[in-house]
Scaffold this motif. Structure first.
Motif, mmCIF file in Angstrom:
data_model
loop_
_atom_site.group_PDB
_atom_site.id
_atom_site.type_symbol
_atom_site.label_atom_id
_atom_site.label_comp_id
_atom_site.label_asym_id
_atom_site.label_seq_id
_atom_site.Cartn_x
_atom_site.Cartn_y
_atom_site.Cartn_z
ATOM 1 N N LEU A 94 78.605 4.892 18.770
ATOM 2 C CA LEU A 94 78.780 7.091 19.245
ATOM 3 C C LEU A 94 78.360 6.818 20.492
ATOM 4 C CD1 LEU A 94 75.974 6.718 16.019
ATOM 5 C CD2 LEU A 94 78.576 7.467 16.523
ATOM 6 N N VAL A 95 77.785 6.746 21.638
ATOM 7 C CA VAL A 95 77.193 7.557 22.957
ATOM 8 C C VAL A 95 78.517 7.421 23.276
ATOM 9 C CG1 VAL A 95 76.524 7.301 24.995
ATOM 10 C CG2 VAL A 95 75.022 6.702 23.208
ATOM 11 N N SER A 96 79.414 6.113 23.598
ATOM 12 C CA SER A 96 80.589 5.743 24.163
ATOM 13 C C SER A 96 82.047 6.526 24.172
ATOM 14 C CB SER A 96 81.094 4.370 24.333
ATOM 15 O OG SER A 96 80.103 3.372 25.007
ATOM 16 N N LEU A 97 81.678 6.945 22.531
ATOM 17 C CA LEU A 97 83.186 7.606 21.853
ATOM 18 C C LEU A 97 82.677 8.963 21.759
ATOM 19 C CD1 LEU A 97 84.856 8.283 20.116
ATOM 20 C CD2 LEU A 97 83.946 8.422 17.954
ATOM 21 N N LEU A 101 85.080 11.344 24.481
ATOM 22 C CA LEU A 101 85.764 12.425 24.187
ATOM 23 C C LEU A 101 85.064 13.629 25.080
ATOM 24 C CD1 LEU A 101 85.088 12.871 20.449
ATOM 25 C CD2 LEU A 101 87.106 12.449 21.532
ATOM 26 N N TYR A 102 84.477 13.767 25.924
ATOM 27 C CA TYR A 102 83.570 14.425 26.861
ATOM 28 C C TYR A 102 84.465 14.666 27.938
ATOM 29 C CZ TYR A 102 80.436 17.147 30.348
ATOM 30 O OH TYR A 102 80.199 17.488 30.757
ATOM 31 N N PHE A 103 84.647 13.434 28.772
ATOM 32 C CA PHE A 103 84.755 12.889 30.021
ATOM 33 C C PHE A 103 86.977 13.295 29.947
ATOM 34 C CE2 PHE A 103 81.068 11.230 31.151
ATOM 35 C CZ PHE A 103 80.864 12.071 32.295
ATOM 36 N N ASN A 104 87.745 12.545 28.953
ATOM 37 C CA ASN A 104 88.604 13.096 28.799
ATOM 38 C C ASN A 104 88.756 14.565 28.812
ATOM 39 O OD1 ASN A 104 89.354 10.158 29.447
ATOM 40 N ND2 ASN A 104 89.259 9.540 27.239
ATOM 41 N N THR A 110 88.499 9.657 32.649
ATOM 42 C CA THR A 110 87.897 8.756 31.901
ATOM 43 C C THR A 110 86.408 8.224 32.801
ATOM 44 O OG1 THR A 110 89.560 8.186 31.451
ATOM 45 C CG2 THR A 110 87.874 5.887 30.923
ATOM 46 N N PRO A 111 84.792 8.325 31.902
ATOM 47 C CA PRO A 111 83.886 7.663 32.550
ATOM 48 C C PRO A 111 84.077 6.409 32.739
ATOM 49 C CG PRO A 111 84.118 7.350 30.027
ATOM 50 C CD PRO A 111 85.514 8.543 30.374
ATOM 51 N N ASN A 112 83.260 5.838 33.633
ATOM 52 C CA ASN A 112 83.584 4.994 34.689
ATOM 53 C C ASN A 112 82.306 3.937 33.745
ATOM 54 O OD1 ASN A 112 81.083 5.610 36.062
ATOM 55 N ND2 ASN A 112 82.105 6.391 37.545
ATOM 56 N N THR A 113 82.665 2.408 34.204
ATOM 57 C CA THR A 113 80.939 1.918 33.796
ATOM 58 C C THR A 113 79.708 1.918 33.795
ATOM 59 O OG1 THR A 113 82.749 0.166 33.585
ATOM 60 C CG2 THR A 113 80.824 -0.814 33.415
ATOM 61 N N ARG A 114 79.737 2.168 35.412
ATOM 62 C CA ARG A 114 77.776 2.114 35.873
ATOM 63 C C ARG A 114 77.558 3.676 34.660
ATOM 64 N NH1 ARG A 114 75.669 6.698 38.922
ATOM 65 N NH2 ARG A 114 73.451 5.498 40.438
ATOM 66 N N GLU A 115 78.550 4.568 34.973
ATOM 67 C CA GLU A 115 78.114 6.283 34.054
ATOM 68 C C GLU A 115 77.733 5.616 31.949
ATOM 69 O OE1 GLU A 115 80.365 9.654 36.244
ATOM 70 O OE2 GLU A 115 81.429 8.655 34.863
#
Length: 344
Positions: A94-97, A101-104, A110-115
């Protein structure tokens, strides 16, 4: 105590505001951007963190409800890791989705792996905290339930001991016997001596039965005859006791005595009319029958036998019951065998 506080509407409304703000501050601290607090504390990122906090906390709360109703696996030790892993994995999804959506759509990249790792780690911790709260609440509820059950059991034991002691002493019968004895000692010493014999026979049995669970009805019937003779000295009706057939059963000690005494005390006092009590035998029970002429204030009914009925429930599935079959009032008592005492 049974309802966890995370389900309270006020907690659901206010908690994500604080946890979302805390997540925002923690992310700024991790990224060494704490200086942004002076510039734009109420920025869009803060609202995103609060929104994610609402999403994750509502999901965690619903997962607790769902797993509480989910019967598989039955073992608590197996169910705990399944609940933990599945809750964390779905929460990460859920957080990743939400982050994608927010970053794009808002930030344009697109959010990176660290974020993703930072956000998922923090919000997974919130999910785990919810699970820990639920488990601690369940353990605390079980402990308190066990303590309350033990307290209720101890209270019932004390009440049962008191009722048993009161039935053994039977203060009404005791004082009536002593008062009649005082009167007869001056008027008729021989009659007083007979009264004393009947009185001692009844009380010797009542006080000596506390270590016995069941007694033969023949033994109880002998003491019952002593009781009826004792009542002949009191201002009650004359009592005739008849046993039809040769009963062969066991009874709870003192139960027949108590029933007969309550019948006598619920009958209108009359020196001219006799109270005829008859004991009949059936296949699975025996019964006391009499023609009732009861006082207006103390009727004999099912409620009057609540304590005796409770005693017989331990030994038999059949209930002690009182019913009217014109012109008789009948008290039906289940037969007990000596094997029934093996329940103890």
């Amino acid at each position: 105590m049974k309802k966890l506080f995370v389900h309270h509407p006020l907690f659901r409304l206010l908690s994500p505001l604080f946890s979302g703000t805390l997540v925002y501050l923690l992310i700024l601290l991790i990224n060494n951007n704490i200086g942004q607090l002076k510039e734009a504390f109420l920025g869009l990122e803060l609202y995103v963190c609060i929104g994610l906090a609402y999403l994750i906390q509502e999901y965690a709360r619903l997962s607790l409800i769902w797993f509480a109703r989910f019967e598989w696996p039955r073992s608590f030790l197996l169910k705990l890791p399944v609940q933990l892993v599945s809750s964390v994995v779905i929460g990460i999804g859920l957080v990743s989705l939400a982050m994608y959506l927010y970053f794009n759509n808002v930030l344009g990249y697109t959010p990176n792996t660290r974020e993703l790792f930072i956000f998922n780690s923090i919000f997974s911790l919130i999910t785990v905290i919810y699970l820990v709260l639920y488990l601690s609440h369940q353990f605390l509820y079980r402990v308190n339930t066990d303590r309350i059950a033990k307290e209720i059991e101890a209270k019932e034991e004390v009440e049962a001991d008191f009722l048993r002691f009161r039935s053994e002493v039977n203060p009404n019968l005791l004082f009536e016997s002593l008062e009649s004895l005082l009167v007869l000692m001056k008027k008729d010493p021989k009659a007083a001596e007979k009264l004393s014999d009947h009185f001692s026979g009844v009380y010797r049995y009542m006080l000596g039965k506390k270590n016995r669970e069941l007694v033969p009805i023949s033994e109880e019937f002998e003491v019952l005859q002593e009781l009826t003779r004792l009542f002949a000295y009191f201002p009650y009706r004359k009592i005739s006791l008849k046993r039809v057939g040769d009963l062969s059963t066991w009874v709870v000690p003192g139960s027949i005595l108590n029933i007969v005494e309550r019948i006598i005390r619920s009958t209108i006092v009359s020196a001219e009319v006799q109270l005829d009590l008859a004991i009949y035998e059936d296949k699975e029970s025996f019964s006391l029958r009499y023609i009732p002429e009861e006082t207006l204030r103390g009727k004999f009914d099912q409620q009057a036998l609540a304590d005796i009925e409770k005693s017989y429930k331990f030994y038999s599935d059949r209930a002690v019951r009182v019913f009217f079959e014109n012109p008789y009032k009948i008290v039906e008592i289940p037969k007990l065998s000596i094997d029934a005492s093996s329940h103890s």
